[in-house]
Scaffold this active site. Structure first.
Site, PDB file in Angstrom:
ATOM      1  N   THR A 157       0.824  -1.213   0.000  1.00 50.11           N
ATOM      2  CA  THR A 157       0.000   0.000   0.000  1.00 50.11           C
ATOM      3  C   THR A 157       0.861   1.268   0.000  1.00 50.11           C
ATOM      4  O   THR A 157       0.330   2.365  -0.140  1.00 50.11           O
ATOM      5  CB  THR A 157      -0.929   0.041   1.234  1.00 50.11           C
ATOM      6  OG1 THR A 157      -0.127  -0.144   2.399  1.00 50.11           O
ATOM      7  CG2 THR A 157      -1.986  -1.050   1.163  1.00 50.11           C
ATOM      8  N   GLY A 158       2.162   1.113   0.160  1.00 48.14           N
ATOM      9  CA  GLY A 158       3.050   2.275   0.186  1.00 48.14           C
ATOM     10  C   GLY A 158       3.578   2.600  -1.203  1.00 48.14           C
ATOM     11  O   GLY A 158       3.317   1.885  -2.173  1.00 48.14           O
ATOM     12  N   ASN A 164      -0.928  -9.958   8.681  1.00 46.76           N
ATOM     13  CA  ASN A 164      -0.052  -8.825   8.373  1.00 46.76           C
ATOM     14  C   ASN A 164       0.381  -8.082   9.648  1.00 46.76           C
ATOM     15  O   ASN A 164       1.553  -7.733   9.800  1.00 46.76           O
ATOM     16  CB  ASN A 164      -0.805  -7.873   7.431  1.00 46.76           C
ATOM     17  CG  ASN A 164       0.137  -7.048   6.580  1.00 46.76           C
ATOM     18  OD1 ASN A 164       1.328  -7.347   6.476  1.00 46.76           O
ATOM     19  ND2 ASN A 164      -0.385  -6.000   5.982  1.00 46.76           N
ATOM     20  N   TYR A 171      -9.109  -4.382  13.350  1.00 41.89           N
ATOM     21  CA  TYR A 171      -7.928  -3.518  13.231  1.00 41.89           C
ATOM     22  C   TYR A 171      -7.445  -3.093  14.623  1.00 41.89           C
ATOM     23  O   TYR A 171      -6.284  -3.293  14.986  1.00 41.89           O
ATOM     24  CB  TYR A 171      -8.277  -2.300  12.365  1.00 41.89           C
ATOM     25  CG  TYR A 171      -7.269  -1.204  12.417  1.00 41.89           C
ATOM     26  CD1 TYR A 171      -5.981  -1.396  11.939  1.00 41.89           C
ATOM     27  CD2 TYR A 171      -7.588   0.047  12.966  1.00 41.89           C
ATOM     28  CE1 TYR A 171      -5.045  -0.387  11.995  1.00 41.89           C
ATOM     29  CE2 TYR A 171      -6.654   1.057  13.024  1.00 41.89           C
ATOM     30  CZ  TYR A 171      -5.392   0.845  12.540  1.00 41.89           C
ATOM     31  OH  TYR A 171      -4.470   1.841  12.603  1.00 41.89           O
ATOM     32  N   LYS A 204      -3.990  -4.166  16.780  1.00 41.10           N
ATOM     33  CA  LYS A 204      -3.043  -3.147  17.263  1.00 41.10           C
ATOM     34  C   LYS A 204      -2.850  -3.270  18.776  1.00 41.10           C
ATOM     35  O   LYS A 204      -1.736  -3.131  19.289  1.00 41.10           O
ATOM     36  CB  LYS A 204      -3.531  -1.750  16.887  1.00 41.10           C
ATOM     37  CG  LYS A 204      -3.365  -1.420  15.418  1.00 41.10           C
ATOM     38  CD  LYS A 204      -1.952  -0.944  15.111  1.00 41.10           C
ATOM     39  CE  LYS A 204      -1.732  -0.695  13.627  1.00 41.10           C
ATOM     40  NZ  LYS A 204      -0.469  -0.029  13.321  1.00 41.10           N
ATOM     41  N   PHE A 216      -4.976   9.652  16.917  1.00 42.30           N
ATOM     42  CA  PHE A 216      -6.384   9.896  16.636  1.00 42.30           C
ATOM     43  C   PHE A 216      -6.491  10.081  15.112  1.00 42.30           C
ATOM     44  O   PHE A 216      -6.019   9.232  14.387  1.00 42.30           O
ATOM     45  CB  PHE A 216      -6.914  11.002  17.549  1.00 42.30           C
ATOM     46  CG  PHE A 216      -7.143  10.413  18.947  1.00 42.30           C
ATOM     47  CD1 PHE A 216      -6.073   9.912  19.697  1.00 42.30           C
ATOM     48  CD2 PHE A 216      -8.421  10.238  19.447  1.00 42.30           C
ATOM     49  CE1 PHE A 216      -6.277   9.277  20.926  1.00 42.30           C
ATOM     50  CE2 PHE A 216      -8.634   9.621  20.682  1.00 42.30           C
ATOM     51  CZ  PHE A 216      -7.555   9.140  21.414  1.00 42.30           C
ATOM     52  N   HIS A 250     -11.036   7.959   4.299  1.00 41.39           N
ATOM     53  CA  HIS A 250     -10.970   8.985   5.342  1.00 41.39           C
ATOM     54  C   HIS A 250     -11.673  10.276   4.926  1.00 41.39           C
ATOM     55  O   HIS A 250     -11.662  10.664   3.759  1.00 41.39           O
ATOM     56  CB  HIS A 250      -9.515   9.272   5.706  1.00 41.39           C
ATOM     57  CG  HIS A 250      -8.845   8.083   6.314  1.00 41.39           C
ATOM     58  ND1 HIS A 250      -7.885   7.357   5.650  1.00 41.39           N
ATOM     59  CD2 HIS A 250      -9.040   7.461   7.490  1.00 41.39           C
ATOM     60  CE1 HIS A 250      -7.504   6.358   6.410  1.00 41.39           C
ATOM     61  NE2 HIS A 250      -8.194   6.383   7.539  1.00 41.39           N
ATOM     62  N   ASP A 301     -18.824   3.315  14.099  1.00 40.80           N
ATOM     63  CA  ASP A 301     -18.305   4.663  14.336  1.00 40.80           C
ATOM     64  C   ASP A 301     -18.691   5.153  15.736  1.00 40.80           C
ATOM     65  O   ASP A 301     -19.880   5.361  16.009  1.00 40.80           O
ATOM     66  CB  ASP A 301     -18.907   5.659  13.319  1.00 40.80           C
ATOM     67  CG  ASP A 301     -18.114   5.749  12.027  1.00 40.80           C
ATOM     68  OD1 ASP A 301     -16.977   5.245  11.990  1.00 40.80           O
ATOM     69  OD2 ASP A 301     -18.641   6.338  11.066  1.00 40.80           O
TER      70      ASP A 301
HETATM   71  N1  UFG Z   1     -17.175  10.025   7.150  1.00 42.48           N
HETATM   72  C1  UFG Z   1     -18.270  10.458   6.418  1.00 42.48           C
HETATM   73  N2  UFG Z   1     -18.238  10.313   5.068  1.00 42.48           N
HETATM   74  C2  UFG Z   1     -17.183   9.754   4.400  1.00 42.48           C
HETATM   75  C3  UFG Z   1     -16.056   9.325   5.169  1.00 42.48           C
HETATM   76  C4  UFG Z   1     -16.090   9.479   6.544  1.00 42.48           C
HETATM   77  O1  UFG Z   1     -19.249  10.949   6.967  1.00 42.48           O
HETATM   78  O2  UFG Z   1     -17.230   9.643   3.176  1.00 42.48           O
HETATM   79  C5  UFG Z   1     -17.219  10.191   8.610  1.00 42.48           C
HETATM   80  C6  UFG Z   1     -17.097   8.894   9.378  1.00 42.48           C
HETATM   81  O3  UFG Z   1     -18.312   8.222   9.452  1.00 42.48           O
HETATM   82  C7  UFG Z   1     -16.576   9.406  10.724  1.00 42.48           C
HETATM   83  C8  UFG Z   1     -15.698  10.600  10.342  1.00 42.48           C
HETATM   84  O4  UFG Z   1     -16.093  10.960   9.011  1.00 42.48           O
HETATM   85  O5  UFG Z   1     -17.655   9.856  11.485  1.00 42.48           O
HETATM   86  C9  UFG Z   1     -14.227  10.292  10.319  1.00 42.48           C
HETATM   87  O6  UFG Z   1     -14.035   9.109   9.550  1.00 42.48           O
HETATM   88  P1  UFG Z   1     -12.590   8.614   9.047  1.00 42.48           P
HETATM   89  O7  UFG Z   1     -12.809   7.357   8.279  1.00 42.48           O
HETATM   90  O8  UFG Z   1     -11.876   9.742   8.393  1.00 42.48           O
HETATM   91  O9  UFG Z   1     -11.816   8.317  10.392  1.00 42.48           O
HETATM   92  P2  UFG Z   1     -12.217   7.378  11.623  1.00 42.48           P
HETATM   93  O10 UFG Z   1     -12.490   8.300  12.770  1.00 42.48           O
HETATM   94  O11 UFG Z   1     -13.248   6.381  11.285  1.00 42.48           O
HETATM   95  O12 UFG Z   1     -10.883   6.548  11.749  1.00 42.48           O
HETATM   96  C10 UFG Z   1      -9.791   6.994  12.447  1.00 42.48           C
HETATM   97  C11 UFG Z   1      -8.530   6.380  11.838  1.00 42.48           C
HETATM   98  C12 UFG Z   1      -8.550   4.888  11.995  1.00 42.48           C
HETATM   99  C13 UFG Z   1      -8.798   4.537  13.424  1.00 42.48           C
HETATM  100  C14 UFG Z   1     -10.049   5.194  13.933  1.00 42.48           C
HETATM  101  C15 UFG Z   1     -10.266   4.966  15.396  1.00 42.48           C
HETATM  102  O13 UFG Z   1      -8.437   6.730  10.473  1.00 42.48           O
HETATM  103  O14 UFG Z   1      -7.305   4.363  11.582  1.00 42.48           O
HETATM  104  O15 UFG Z   1      -9.954   6.594  13.761  1.00 42.48           O
HETATM  105  O16 UFG Z   1     -11.632   4.885  15.660  1.00 42.48           O
HETATM  106  F1  UFG Z   1      -8.940   3.192  13.549  1.00 42.48           F
END
Ligand code: UFG
Length: 329
Positions: free
Chosen positions: A35-36, A92, A141, A145, A169, A189, A285
């Site tokens: 993935t890198g 992994n 995941y 960890k 975070f 993300h 979430d």
């Molecule tokens: N979101 C949307 N629409 C999108 C994408 C994301 O509304 O298209 C929302 C998600 O539902 C969430 C927020 O945006 O409420 C943030 O979502 P991300 O996927 O950007 O990040 P997360 O908080 O889910 O994930 C992060 C890290 C993970 C880690 C997690 C811990 O990226 O590696 O926090 O809970 F595991």
């Protein structure tokens, strides 16, 4: 003596390698490029294309290089995928860490800084979250960890290895030079997905749920710039080099922004309307994740430089505008 960065061609890994190289440190990168991206590795770092589950390849590296400490990023990191393919994560992440630790013990390398996550906490009991709060992951995941943290702790007791686990975070942003940034496929993300709209790659953004128990009904997250995360890894490494004990630190800004607030900030930065639609909640979430990073500030002397969300998004926007397709493979 060199620092080995596993996963140093990934998003946070490449930014950490960049800071280490710019600080004049001798850096060796090991990455299987699953993935890198080779192009994201600083030109001063020595690169080994290898999989950390390959003990033979690690032995060759440890024999060729004089490694003083390891910063360990190499892992799978998609929450959704970890639920549909959990064994990939055990293989992994856990198996990979096991082989890496075996090689470290075998070659007398006794310091490791480890890339952990807020996902180790699961649904928090309270915010801001302290390092001593309950860890109860809600996805594979986070579970792997947390198990990797435990593995290092047991190996530490048996073999005297010392470790720091950094629980990030929401990592975001890109290097201020614009040379490296975030490139995931698929992208899941929030900030890079929002920026796909002004970038012309997506018509609108789906907001996953607006009925959470938060002021505007959308989830709240703690966004921390990737270069600030990179600095924390260097401080953690130096802490171990100076004899520091095993430790765990949260890394966040300590401020929560709702998904709607993030969209608003991106509208201001890009000058684009960024249409949104409300979609169903995404499974797993938590409503609100905000870090207490007081411990990292007081013990490591960490001071994030990017506290302002618009500045963070501006660095991400500069990268995505110039690299709409990420790194060329
Ligand atoms: N979101 C949307 N629409 C999108 C994408 C994301 O509304 O298209 C929302 C998600 O539902 C969430 C927020 O945006 O409420 C943030 O979502 P991300 O996927 O950007 O990040 P997360 O908080 O889910 O994930 C992060 C890290 C993970 C880690 C997690 C811990 O990226 O590696 O926090 O809970 F595991």
């Amino acid at each position: 003596m060199a620092i080995l960065v596993s996963g140093g061609a990934g998003y946070i890994g490449s930014h950490t390698v960049w800071e280490l190289c710019e600080a004049g440190r001798d850096v060796v990168v090991a990455d299987n490029l699953q993935t890198g991206f080779r192009a994201s590795v600083h030109p001063k770092a020595r690169f080994y294309r290898l999989d950390i589950r390959d003990r033979g390849a690690l032995d060759v590296l440890f024999q060729a290089e004089r490694i003083d400490g390891v910063i360990h990023f190499a892992a799978s990191s998609q929450v959704g995928e970890s639920m549909s393919d959990p064994l990939k994560y055990y293989d992994n992440n856990l198996h990979g860490t096991m082989v890496l630790l075996q090689a470290m013990v075998g070659h007398g390398v006794d310091k490791i800084v480890f890339s952990s996550t807020a996902a180790t906490y699961g649904e928090p009991e309270r915010v801001p979250i302290l390092e001593t709060d309950r860890t109860q992951p809600t996805n594979t995941y986070g579970e792997t960890k947390l198990a990797m943290e435990h593995m290092m702790s047991w190996v530490s007791r048996a073999h005297g290895l010392r470790y720091v686990a950094l629980r990030y975070f929401n990592a975001c942003g890109a290097h201020p030079s614009g040379l490296i940034g975030e490139a995931h496929d698929p992208e899941t993300h929030l900030i890079p997905i929002i920026l796909q709209v002004p970038g012309g790659r997506r018509e609108k953004l789906s907001l996953f749920g607006d009925d959470y128990p938060t002021p505007d009904g959308t989830c709240i997250r703690d966004y921390i710039h990737v270069s600030d995360l990179a600095q924390a890894h260097i401080l953690a490494l130096d802490y171990l080099m100076n004899g520091g004990e095993n430790n765990v630190f949260n890394l966040g800004n300590g401020v929560g922004f709702s998904n709607k607030e993030v969209v608003e900030a991106a509208r201001r930065v890009t000058g684009h309307l960024i249409p949104t639609v409300i979609a169903p909640r995404r499974a797993g979430d938590p409503a609100r994740l905000v870090a207490s990073s007081e411990k990292a500030r007081s013990v490591l002397g960490w001071a994030p430089r990017y506290a302002d969300l618009e500045t963070i998004i501006a660095t991400a926007w500069a990268w995505h505008k110039d690299h709409p397709n990420g790194y060329a493979k």
